[in-house]
Design a protein around this motif. Structure first.
Motif, PDB file in Angstrom:
ATOM      1  N   GLU A 304       0.831  -1.203   0.000  1.00  0.00           N
ATOM      2  CA  GLU A 304       0.000   0.000   0.000  1.00  0.00           C
ATOM      3  C   GLU A 304       0.869   1.259   0.000  1.00  0.00           C
ATOM      4  OE1 GLU A 304      -3.478   2.535   0.335  1.00  0.00           O
ATOM      5  OE2 GLU A 304      -2.951   0.616  -0.594  1.00  0.00           O
ATOM      6  N   ILE A 305       1.954   1.236   0.736  1.00  0.00           N
ATOM      7  CA  ILE A 305       2.862   2.385   0.747  1.00  0.00           C
ATOM      8  C   ILE A 305       3.429   2.626  -0.653  1.00  0.00           C
ATOM      9  CG2 ILE A 305       5.100   3.205   1.622  1.00  0.00           C
ATOM     10  CD1 ILE A 305       4.344   1.804   4.288  1.00  0.00           C
ATOM     11  N   LEU A 306       3.764   1.554  -1.369  1.00  0.00           N
ATOM     12  CA  LEU A 306       4.265   1.703  -2.740  1.00  0.00           C
ATOM     13  C   LEU A 306       3.180   2.269  -3.656  1.00  0.00           C
ATOM     14  CD1 LEU A 306       6.344  -1.587  -3.108  1.00  0.00           C
ATOM     15  CD2 LEU A 306       7.181   0.729  -2.648  1.00  0.00           C
ATOM     16  N   ARG A 307       1.934   1.824  -3.480  1.00  0.00           N
ATOM     17  CA  ARG A 307       0.850   2.396  -4.288  1.00  0.00           C
ATOM     18  C   ARG A 307       0.706   3.887  -4.002  1.00  0.00           C
ATOM     19  NH1 ARG A 307      -1.615  -2.892  -3.490  1.00  0.00           N
ATOM     20  NH2 ARG A 307      -2.356  -2.243  -1.434  1.00  0.00           N
ATOM     21  N   ARG A 308       0.794   4.262  -2.721  1.00  0.00           N
ATOM     22  CA  ARG A 308       0.689   5.687  -2.360  1.00  0.00           C
ATOM     23  C   ARG A 308       1.854   6.486  -2.937  1.00  0.00           C
ATOM     24  NH1 ARG A 308      -4.391   7.065  -0.255  1.00  0.00           N
ATOM     25  NH2 ARG A 308      -5.111   5.334   1.047  1.00  0.00           N
ATOM     26  N   TYR A 309       3.018   5.875  -2.984  1.00  0.00           N
ATOM     27  CA  TYR A 309       4.184   6.550  -3.553  1.00  0.00           C
ATOM     28  C   TYR A 309       3.935   6.902  -5.016  1.00  0.00           C
ATOM     29  CZ  TYR A 309       8.803   6.935  -5.732  1.00  0.00           C
ATOM     30  OH  TYR A 309       9.879   7.360  -6.473  1.00  0.00           O
ATOM     31  N   TYR A 327       8.344  13.074  -0.825  1.00  0.00           N
ATOM     32  CA  TYR A 327       9.546  12.960  -0.002  1.00  0.00           C
ATOM     33  C   TYR A 327       9.230  12.255   1.319  1.00  0.00           C
ATOM     34  CZ  TYR A 327      10.944  16.518  -3.347  1.00  0.00           C
ATOM     35  OH  TYR A 327      11.181  17.208  -4.512  1.00  0.00           O
ATOM     36  N   LYS A 328       8.055  12.554   1.870  1.00  0.00           N
ATOM     37  CA  LYS A 328       7.671  11.927   3.131  1.00  0.00           C
ATOM     38  C   LYS A 328       7.511  10.412   2.939  1.00  0.00           C
ATOM     39  CE  LYS A 328       4.293  11.947   6.847  1.00  0.00           C
ATOM     40  NZ  LYS A 328       3.157  12.625   7.504  1.00  0.00           N
ATOM     41  N   ILE A 329       6.859  10.006   1.844  1.00  0.00           N
ATOM     42  CA  ILE A 329       6.649   8.572   1.606  1.00  0.00           C
ATOM     43  C   ILE A 329       7.979   7.888   1.306  1.00  0.00           C
ATOM     44  CG2 ILE A 329       5.486   6.876   0.137  1.00  0.00           C
ATOM     45  CD1 ILE A 329       3.222   8.891  -0.211  1.00  0.00           C
ATOM     46  N   GLU A 330       8.875   8.592   0.623  1.00  0.00           N
ATOM     47  CA  GLU A 330      10.196   8.009   0.370  1.00  0.00           C
ATOM     48  C   GLU A 330      10.925   7.703   1.681  1.00  0.00           C
ATOM     49  OE1 GLU A 330      11.363   9.839  -4.030  1.00  0.00           O
ATOM     50  OE2 GLU A 330      11.881  10.950  -2.207  1.00  0.00           O
ATOM     51  N   LEU A 332       9.432   6.896   4.490  1.00  0.00           N
ATOM     52  CA  LEU A 332       8.779   5.709   5.036  1.00  0.00           C
ATOM     53  C   LEU A 332       9.290   4.449   4.341  1.00  0.00           C
ATOM     54  CD1 LEU A 332       5.086   7.016   5.230  1.00  0.00           C
ATOM     55  CD2 LEU A 332       6.756   6.901   7.083  1.00  0.00           C
ATOM     56  N   MET A 333       9.456   4.529   3.020  1.00  0.00           N
ATOM     57  CA  MET A 333       9.973   3.385   2.268  1.00  0.00           C
ATOM     58  C   MET A 333      11.386   3.036   2.725  1.00  0.00           C
ATOM     59  SD  MET A 333       8.443   4.631  -1.408  1.00  0.00           S
ATOM     60  CE  MET A 333       9.546   3.624  -2.408  1.00  0.00           C
ATOM     61  N   LYS A 334      12.189   4.056   2.996  1.00  0.00           N
ATOM     62  CA  LYS A 334      13.556   3.821   3.452  1.00  0.00           C
ATOM     63  C   LYS A 334      13.552   3.122   4.807  1.00  0.00           C
ATOM     64  CE  LYS A 334      18.006   6.169   3.940  1.00  0.00           C
ATOM     65  NZ  LYS A 334      18.728   7.469   3.843  1.00  0.00           N
ATOM     66  N   GLN A 335      12.646   3.519   5.695  1.00  0.00           N
ATOM     67  CA  GLN A 335      12.547   2.877   7.006  1.00  0.00           C
ATOM     68  C   GLN A 335      12.250   1.391   6.872  1.00  0.00           C
ATOM     69  OE1 GLN A 335      10.076   4.778  10.034  1.00  0.00           O
ATOM     70  NE2 GLN A 335      10.250   6.724   8.936  1.00  0.00           N
ATOM     71  N   LEU A 336      11.435   1.027   5.872  1.00  0.00           N
ATOM     72  CA  LEU A 336      11.029  -0.369   5.685  1.00  0.00           C
ATOM     73  C   LEU A 336      11.938  -1.122   4.726  1.00  0.00           C
ATOM     74  CD1 LEU A 336       7.166   0.172   5.464  1.00  0.00           C
ATOM     75  CD2 LEU A 336       8.422  -0.882   7.346  1.00  0.00           C
ATOM     76  N   GLY A 337      12.897  -0.426   4.101  1.00  0.00           N
ATOM     77  CA  GLY A 337      13.809  -1.072   3.174  1.00  0.00           C
ATOM     78  C   GLY A 337      13.147  -1.554   1.896  1.00  0.00           C
ATOM     79  N   ILE A 338      12.158  -0.794   1.392  1.00  0.00           N
ATOM     80  CA  ILE A 338      11.471  -1.179   0.154  1.00  0.00           C
ATOM     81  C   ILE A 338      11.690  -0.115  -0.910  1.00  0.00           C
ATOM     82  CG2 ILE A 338       9.722  -2.592   1.289  1.00  0.00           C
ATOM     83  CD1 ILE A 338       7.796  -0.242   1.138  1.00  0.00           C
TER      84      ILE A 338
END
Length: 495
Positions: A304-309, A327-330, A332-338
């Motif tokens: 879902e985070i990738l879809r939001r990105y 930038y904010k979602i990026e 979050l993605m970095k925190q999860l390593g995706i």
């Protein structure tokens, strides 16, 4: 692949309705329940909590139907600005009517609309006349100077006292709205003020599914909520008031934490004491207790985070945001390593575009198979992908023509020669009309048409931004669409 179930929906319905009944009893039989998010069609929740039904909240309220009445709050400022819902493309006025129709369709009592932040805006006055002509009760709530910090003024006859009191008759008053920032909490607190003046004991609670208070702060479900609200600058945080009062770690979000001292003071001025010691206390959400497969929920939330990105990248490309949510979602993605490439349909779509030199699309089927579509002289990549998917689901050989070129070409000629379109390729809705015509005489086309309802929940990625018509068609089919943030042509105008 279609999400593995990770949420017990029936347990949720039972626990949630029982908890709300308990909260009603806590306040002597009258509760104003602020409903955050969507009361029905909650597709975000169904995506991050696979097994959660999009209509779960409505089904839960149906168990309390005889106690429930619904009040809809809509901001006069949003009406003045013609604010539009991002998911439906409908402005807040018509969407208020749509919500009322939907609630009544479920059998709920809905008689009242509150115009919040009202200061004689002409669009709001016109909307009030429309609502009253439809037999609805309309109430005006006014801007309060110093809100929310000047508590003595707010909780006075010049503040809440100036607002019109909403007449209600049921023990559970659900306050909802067409979108965020509509003033739901203020409506609830204003009602408490007026009820107290009338000697009636009433309480307030908040139903907000996300963030889930009893999951870890950095759990992907809660990070997915941050991604979904990136444009609102919501940030999940540990509830310091709950920690201080009970020594327990719970998760809330910044706006509720920041406003809580003010709310607590308001409760104390309205009724003499606050029933809550923390923002978490105000909530009634039981969703965290109903997760049955944490790993499935984590993976669904990452997707879902990738879809939001991708969605925010496309909004920025279209000039509908300043880019800060990306930038904010990026982060979050970095925190999860995706990364974007962790969305399974992205690389296959890009590979077809690289091979063919034209726009391409990819879809993940229920068994994990990835199908692709390319652009041709007759069909755009999305339409080609859709036909490929229908053939796959129906067990029709890939080389079978479902629609003859002799059917497509006259439609193209009409689009260009009569309607003046520059692009002759069929949009998805045009393709489906052609397919339905062929289904009258072609058994394969008929078999393919019967597969359309099976597409709900499938993942699709396209290598270019789609037309509004194609995006709408995918949304109606229930397909989870993402696109690369680029246009098919270098033109400046993309109508």
């Amino acid at each position: 692949m279609i999400d593995e179930l990770g949420f017990d929906n029936e347990k949720y319905l039972k626990m949630q309705s029982e908890h709300i009944r308990s909260r009603i009893n806590q306040f002597g039989g009258k509760l104003y329940l602020e409903f955050g998010g969507k009361l029905f069609d909650d597709h975000h929740a169904s995506r991050v909590l696979p097994g959660f039904h999009p209509d779960s909240k409505v089904r839960m309220l149906l168990q309390l139907k005889e106690q429930v009445e619904i009040v809809v709050a809509v901001s006069a400022v949003d009406l003045e600005q013609s604010k539009v819902r991002g998911d439906t493309g409908i402005s807040y006025g018509p969407d208020t009517l749509r919500l009322i129709d939907a609630f009544r369709g479920f059998g709920f009592k809905v008689d009242s609309v509150v115009l919040t932040r009202f200061h004689n805006q002409p669009p709001a006055e016109i909307f009030q006349s429309q609502l009253e002509n439809l037999g609805l009760n309309v109430y005006r709530h006014y801007p309060i100077p110093g809100y929310p910090n000047d508590v003595p003024y707010i909780v006075s006859e010049e503040g809440y006292g100036r607002n019109e009191f909403v007449e209600t008759s049921r023990s559970l008053v659900v306050v909802t709205a067409p979108g965020p920032g509509s003033g739901k909490m203020a409506v609830c607190l204003s009602q408490l003020y007026h009820e107290h003046k009338r000697g009636i004991q009433a309480g307030y609670a908040k139903f907000e599914t996300f963030p889930i208070w009893n999951l870890p702060l950095k759990h992907p479900v809660n990070l997915a909520y941050e991604a979904a609200t990136a444009d609102l600058n919501d940030v999940n945080m540990i509830d310091p008031f709950h920690m201080e009062a009970y020594g327990e770690t719970t998760v809330n979000y910044n706006r509720d934490v920041e406003i809580f001292p003010v709310l607590k003071t308001m409760f104390e001025r309205i009724s003499g004491a606050s029933p809550y010691q923390s923002p978490t206390d105000m909530g009634v959400n039981m969703a965290g207790y109903c997760i049955t497969n944490d790993e499935a929920v984590r993976e669904a939330s990452k997707q879902e985070i990738l879809r939001r990105y991708f969605a925010e990248k496309c909004r920025h490309r279209r000039g509908r945001s300043n880019g800060s949510p990306v930038y904010k979602i990026e982060l979050l993605m970095k925190q999860l390593g995706i990364s974007p490439e962790d969305r399974p349909v992205v690389l296959p779509a890009r590979a077809v575009e690289e091979r063919t030199g034209g726009p391409a699309a990819a879809m993940e089927m229920h068994d994990g198979t990835i199908l692709t579509g390319k652009t041709s002289a007759l069909l755009g990549s999305s339409s080609a992908l859709l036909l490929n998917a229908l053939k796959y689901l129906a067990g029709i050989p890939d080389d079978t023509h479902l629609i003859s070129p002799s059917v497509i070409e006259p439609v193209q000629d009409m689009k260009v020669d009569v309607l003046g379109n520059k692009n002759p390729l069929l949009h998805i809705d045009e393709l489906l009309v052609a397919l339905s015509i062929c289904a009258v005489t072609d058994p394969n086309a008929k078999k393919a048409m019967l597969q359309l309802t099976r597409l709900r929940g499938f993942e699709v990625h396209t290598t270019v931004l789609l037309s509004q018509a194609d995006e709408d068609s995918f949304r109606r089919l229930g397909v989870r669409l993402t696109s690369e943030p680029k246009y098919q042509t270098a033109k400046l105008y993309h109508g």
